[in-house]
Scaffold this active site. Structure first.
Site, short mmCIF file in Angstrom:
data_model
loop_
_atom_site.label_atom_id
_atom_site.label_comp_id
_atom_site.label_asym_id
_atom_site.label_seq_id
_atom_site.Cartn_x
_atom_site.Cartn_y
_atom_site.Cartn_z
CE LYS A 90 5.62 -6.11 -2.91
NZ LYS A 90 5.57 -4.74 -2.38
CB SER B 297 8.48 -2.77 -4.09
OG SER B 297 7.46 -2.86 -3.11
CB SER C 192 5.35 -0.42 -2.90
OG SER C 192 6.70 -0.07 -3.05
N1 GLN Z 1 10.04 3.16 -3.36
C1 GLN Z 1 10.05 3.23 -1.94
C2 GLN Z 1 11.29 2.54 -1.42
O1 GLN Z 1 12.07 2.15 -2.19
C3 GLN Z 1 8.81 2.62 -1.38
C4 GLN Z 1 8.80 1.15 -1.46
C5 GLN Z 1 7.56 0.55 -0.86
O2 GLN Z 1 6.55 1.22 -0.71
N2 GLN Z 1 7.66 -0.73 -0.54
O3 GLN Z 1 11.47 2.41 -0.24
#
Ligand code: GLN
Length: 482
Positions: A76, A151, A175
């Site tokens: 990532k 994400s 995420s």
């Molecule tokens: N969707 C969640 C957010 O927008 C979690 C994102 C994540 O786990 N990086 O914060």
């Protein structure tokens, strides 16, 4: 279509049936031919990957072995990679080339894994759909009009599409698990502190945790084995012994007590997901597990608490992007104030700005007690719910997401609807627990994930439960036709 798993490739490399250079070439060719339709990989480092593969083959020829030696992976683009751009999906870091590797990356490299490139992600890991990336959205390989989740959407889409044997991701509120669910692969978010955060660009420091995404639990066990462990350079890294994650994969599930939180099966859950998850739970019963209804009474407070704590921490973490130290700098600043404001205005996307505003507000004098302190108190209640539940059950299971992958663009103008997609995953981060998502079926040809949650440092048990399920089902072998 089915593709070899990481574990299978590892066995073939061990037997000399295939070389790392062959595998690396194959993956690079797949990325080149098929990723234009997905936009899951934003940086490919073909030459360096082939050099690493050649080195891995030489290490094997010299008698070395190891599950990951010569295995091609993607990272990532939030993990620092020495000499390779690490953008965090942001214009702010579009030109940022770190001088060092994140510890997780360094450990995978030391185990002999080959880096193919970096995957698309929501800007600074803020998002649930990968639509907040400066590089444009990644698409779901099962249906390219739909989101891959976020994400770590690029990592999940790339693994599902067969662009790498596995990938790294980060999970602050879901995420790793949510995109794994939406793309039909397996993902593991370890206990907070299990994997070093050094070099993993910070979003919300008390929640962020890196982990693996791969086809199977067996693959995730191999990846986590290399990634996990104490790092003296990360003060939040846990000085807790690392289990042998592959050793217990086959353990019997007879008598395993699985808690089903009634709050995870209520209103708002897609009927098709409910059916697929219940069918998976029936498989667990057939494997000897006992299902027990439990309650996690503060579940409804997870979204509000998370969306105070995560933005608060993000607002402080992101203060470092000032146009001076690294990354983007605006043209011709008039003075220092102009440099700061214009740099940040021009290089952060809308969601990141929204979080900075919310976080700064929640931390400001006068509001700190009302919002931030209150959210921390709720966080403790949520953690206590889980700890109380684990007095009577070994694992908790339920859906990973309330809905399957939605259409690109559908929720971009409704941040709250987007935030609610993480309703079952956020609490796990607030409590610092490990969680997994495992593919358990399809709704309208879109993958469904089962979430497994365990007590702190129970990764081996989670992987065991996921692996036993994968031995009697074949959802994890399904691959999208590209
Ligand atoms: N969707 C969640 C957010 O927008 C979690 C994102 C994540 O786990 N990086 O914060």
């Amino acid at each position: 279509m089915s593709l070899p798993t990481l574990a299978e490739l590892s066995r073939r490399l061990g037997k000399g049936d295939v070389s790392s250079v062959d595998l690396t070439r194959d993956y690079l060719a797949r990325i080149e031919a098929q990723d234009p339709a997905l936009n899951s990989v934003i940086t490919v480092i073909a030459e360096q990957a082939l050099a690493e593969a050649t080195a891995a083959d030489a290490r094997r020829a010299a008698g070395e072995s190891g599950a990951l030696l010569g295995i091609p992976l993607l990272h990532k683009d939030i993990f620092c990679t020495a000499g390779i751009r690490t953008s965090c999906g942001s214009k702010m870091l579009d030109n940022f080339v770190p001088p060092y590797d994140a510890t997780a990356v360094a450990r995978l490299k030391a185990a002999g894994a080959v880096t193919l490139g970096k995957t698309n992600c929501d800007e600074f890991a803020m998002g649930s759909s990968n639509e907040n990336s400066f590089y444009g959205p990644a698409c779901n390989p099962w249906n390219t009009e739909r989101v891959p989740g976020g994400s770590s959407g690029g990592s999940a889409a790339a693994v599902a599409a067969g662009f790498a044997a596995g990938a790294t991701g980060t999970d602050t509120g879901g995420s790793i698990r949510q995109p794994a669910a939406l793309c039909g692969i397996t993902g593991l978010k370890p206990t907070y502190g299990r994997v070093s955060r050094l070099g993993m660009v910070a979003f919300a420091s008390s929640l962020d945790q890196g982990g693996p995404l791969a086809a199977t639990a067996e693959d995730c066990a191999l990846l986590l084995q290399a990634m996990a462990g104490f790092d003296p350079a990360d003060s939040t890294s846990a000085e807790h012994e690392v289990d042998d994650y592959s050793a217990r994969l086959e353990a019997d599930l007879e008598g395993l007590k699985i808690g089903l939180p009634k709050e995870y099966f209520g209103d708002g859950l897609d009927a098709g997901i409910d059916t697929a998850v219940r069918a998976a739970l029936a498989e667990y019963q057939a494997l000897g597990a006992e299902l027990v209804e439990i309650s996690l009474p503060h579940t409804h407070l997870a979204v509000p608490a998370y969306y105070v704590i995560a933005p608060a921490e993000a607002s402080t973490n992101l203060s470092r992007y000032d146009g001076v130290r690294y990354g983007y700098r605006c043209e011709d600043p008039q003075d220092l104030y102009d440099l700061y404001t214009r740099t940040r205005e021009e290089a952060f996307g809308a969601e990141v700005k929204r979080r900075i505003l919310v976080g700064t507000y929640a931390l400001s004098a006068g509001y700190y007690d009302a919002y931030y302190r209150k959210a921390q108190q709720i966080r403790r209640l949520i953690q206590q719910d889980f700890l109380a539940a684990f007095d009577s059950v070994d694992l908790i299971m339920g859906p990973t997401t309330p809905h399957p992958a939605w259409v690109l663009g559908e929720k971009v103008n409704d941040p709250v609807a987007m935030y609610l997609e993480d309703i079952y995953t956020l609490s796990v981060n607030l409590a610092g627990l490990p969680g997994m998502s495992v593919p358990v079926g399809f709704v309208d040809e879109l993958p469904v994930g089962l979430q497994l949650i365990g007590p702190h440092f129970s990764e081996a048990r989670l992987l065991n439960a996921a692996h036993r399920y994968q031995q009697v089902t074949d959802w994890h072998t399904r691959r999208p036709a590209l």
